[in-house]
Design an enzyme around this catalytic site. Structure first.
Site, PDB file in Angstrom:
ATOM      1  N   HIS A 267       0.828  -1.216   0.000  1.00  0.00           N
ATOM      2  CA  HIS A 267       0.000   0.000   0.000  1.00  0.00           C
ATOM      3  C   HIS A 267       0.854   1.253   0.000  1.00  0.00           C
ATOM      4  O   HIS A 267       1.869   1.341   0.675  1.00  0.00           O
ATOM      5  CB  HIS A 267      -1.056  -0.002   1.103  1.00  0.00           C
ATOM      6  CG  HIS A 267      -0.548   0.076   2.508  1.00  0.00           C
ATOM      7  ND1 HIS A 267      -0.258   1.276   3.119  1.00  0.00           N
ATOM      8  CD2 HIS A 267      -0.303  -0.886   3.432  1.00  0.00           C
ATOM      9  CE1 HIS A 267       0.127   1.045   4.362  1.00  0.00           C
ATOM     10  NE2 HIS A 267       0.125  -0.257   4.581  1.00  0.00           N
ATOM     11  N   ASP A 279       5.976   0.971   6.978  1.00  0.00           N
ATOM     12  CA  ASP A 279       4.547   0.774   6.698  1.00  0.00           C
ATOM     13  C   ASP A 279       4.061   1.863   5.746  1.00  0.00           C
ATOM     14  O   ASP A 279       3.611   2.906   6.182  1.00  0.00           O
ATOM     15  CB  ASP A 279       3.780   0.799   8.022  1.00  0.00           C
ATOM     16  CG  ASP A 279       2.327   0.423   7.858  1.00  0.00           C
ATOM     17  OD1 ASP A 279       1.951  -0.078   6.788  1.00  0.00           O
ATOM     18  OD2 ASP A 279       1.565   0.634   8.800  1.00  0.00           O
ATOM     19  N   GLU A 312      -5.065   2.056   2.429  1.00  0.00           N
ATOM     20  CA  GLU A 312      -5.159   0.833   3.249  1.00  0.00           C
ATOM     21  C   GLU A 312      -5.443   1.211   4.694  1.00  0.00           C
ATOM     22  O   GLU A 312      -6.279   0.607   5.366  1.00  0.00           O
ATOM     23  CB  GLU A 312      -3.834   0.042   3.157  1.00  0.00           C
ATOM     24  CG  GLU A 312      -3.871  -1.311   3.863  1.00  0.00           C
ATOM     25  CD  GLU A 312      -3.473  -1.259   5.325  1.00  0.00           C
ATOM     26  OE1 GLU A 312      -3.772  -2.221   6.049  1.00  0.00           O
ATOM     27  OE2 GLU A 312      -2.875  -0.268   5.763  1.00  0.00           O
TER      28      GLU A 312
HETATM   29 ZN   LIG Z   1       0.589  -1.237   6.345  1.00  0.00          ZN
END
Ligand SMILES: [Zn+2]
Length: 448
Positions: A267, A279, A312
């Site tokens: 993502h 992330d 996401e």
């Molecule tokens: Zn993530």
């Protein structure tokens, strides 16, 4: 003023500004995944869905895919909520005046301008809150103080995250004025971890925040000495419902079965406070590098489709948009897999294949074994965005990453490039190359 400010920001950061930004061509080397994470986190930085950073990341991804030699590159638009963090402050008023380190949970409303003053009722879990009576909770601030422990698979996350996701609804149903949770994270650093929270239209919306682990311990000590301690929460967040975002898609066209799609994803959005290196910048770098390096080896037999999902973090918004738009094509998705668990080494390979494809899973695992990767089961998760496709019958695999330290940084301002170990990321990339190469050059139906 706020609206005028937003308009100005929009005018300053229209995609057109980025469209002609020249991309430094990156060499097709084993360091490509790292170089892509470096580029994304440095040149774009934070990229919460609907924001100028989100738009910049879409431009960045399309330009990079073209520069890396993808055969087709396009974007797919979807409508999404756009949540903006404002100022937030949490103070102990009496009897031990001091500030606590906090972060708003994503999606939370703010407080009235003069804040919320209240006493606190503490619970050691969401389950304990659910067992409480309204008279224990009414007009108080609910504090859920549940610690999270670390392991390689990140298996404790699911047991703690419920307080973040639905604690505000359960607290408000009992009459609470606000929710404080101990951060869903494993670090002793004084960073609070944000993350998506949700409301129920039938229940009043109350503000929801996380405090860092040391601040949760501090608040627990304060409440032990002074159960009637009074807190003040002031917070100013904004949300619009109809912002625009995009999934970015790039393909390496298959030479023999171009209509059969091997989907590898990550993502593109991130939370707003760090630069989203773990992330999910690492995942973005890994899957883009995998496709580009496989094309360099020669055209694969099946099409490799890289999907960089938008939003996401706000609840798989881009993933649902992709599944809806490609509904008729899903039977041609031979495999889907996502990298979204940081930048650590791969240590286990899991599949979710039909029974007759399991010998093929074993073959892939044997190719992965020299990298120190063990065999897992046939009940793979696939990844958060890809789980939407799995639910619609698409076979998935998980290249499971070592997530021991992942939740030290997850959703904090501390999720930055220095946490990415280039050597671990290179091992990770090698695993993605082996897995994707094997499936893209096979003729096997993994559903059977
Ligand atoms: Zn993530």
């Amino acid at each position: 003023m706020k609206n005028l400010h937003n308009l100005l920001m929009l005018a300053l950061f229209t995609p057109a500004l980025y469209a002609n930004t020249p991309v430094q061509p990156l060499p097709l080397s084993p360091q490509l995944a790292y170089q892509l994470v470096e580029s994304l986190t440095t040149e774009v930085g934070p990229r919460i869905a609907g924001s100028p950073g989100d738009r910049a990341s879409v431009q960045w991804a399309t330009s990079q895919m073209k520069s890396l030699g993808f055969d087709k590159v396009w974007t797919e638009e979807f409508v999404t909520p756009y949540w903006q963090r404002g100022q937030a402050r949490l103070e102990v008023l009496t009897p031990f005046p001091q500030s606590l380190v906090l972060t708003a949970l994503g999606g939370s409303v703010g407080t009235p301008a003069n804040g919320i003053d209240a006493t606190v009722v503490q619970f050691d879990s969401l389950e304990a809150l659910l067992a409480a009576k309204p008279e224990q909770v009414k007009d108080k601030i609910v504090f859920i103080n549940k610690a999270m422990t670390k392991d390689r698979a990140g298996s404790q996350y699911g047991k703690v995250v419920g307080a973040r996701a639905k604690g505000a609804v359960d607290a408000a149903r009992l009459g609470a004025k606000a929710l404080i949770i101990r951060s869903v994270g494993t670090s002793a650093n004084r960073f609070a971890h944000t993350g998506k929270m949700s409301y129920d239209p039938a229940v009043p919306k109350i503000p929801a925040v996380a405090i860092s682990a040391p601040d949760a311990q501090q608040l627990a000590r304060i409440l032990q000495k002074a159960p009637e301690a009074k807190l003040k929460l002031q917070m100013d967040n904004q949300q619009t419902e109809d912002a625009i975002s995009h999934n970015v898609i790039g393909e390496i066209t298959g030479s023999e079965r171009p209509d059969e799609i091997v989907l590898i994803g990550a993502h593109l959005d991130s939370w707003d406070q760090g630069t989203g290196a773990l992330d999910d910048g690492a995942g973005v770098g890994l899957v883009m590098a995998t496709a580009a390096l496989l094309k360099k080896e020669g055209q694969p037999k099946r099409t490799i489709r890289v999907v960089l999902y938008g939003n996401e973090e706000g609840g798989l918004v881009g993933a649902r948009a992709y599944a809806a738009r490609h509904a008729k094509e899903l039977s041609k998705h031979v495999l889907a897999s996502e990298s979204d668990f940081g930048a650590g080494r791969i240590w286990r390979f899991e599949t979710r294949f039909g029974a007759s494809a399991l010998p093929f899973a074993k073959q892939i695992q044997q190719q992965l074994a020299p990298l120190g990767i063990e065999a897992g089961g046939n009940d793979a998760f696939g990844g958060p965005d890809v789980s939407v496709l799995k639910a619609l019958g698409v076979p998935v695999v998980t290249l499971e990453q070592d997530g021991t330290d992942y939740f030290d940084y997850h959703h904090t301002p501390n999720d930055t490039l220095d946490k990415v170990d280039p050597a671990a990321l290179e091992q990770n990339l090698q695993a993605w190359l082996i897995m994707t190469r094997a499936v893209a050059n096979s003729a096997l139906d993994l559903r059977k």
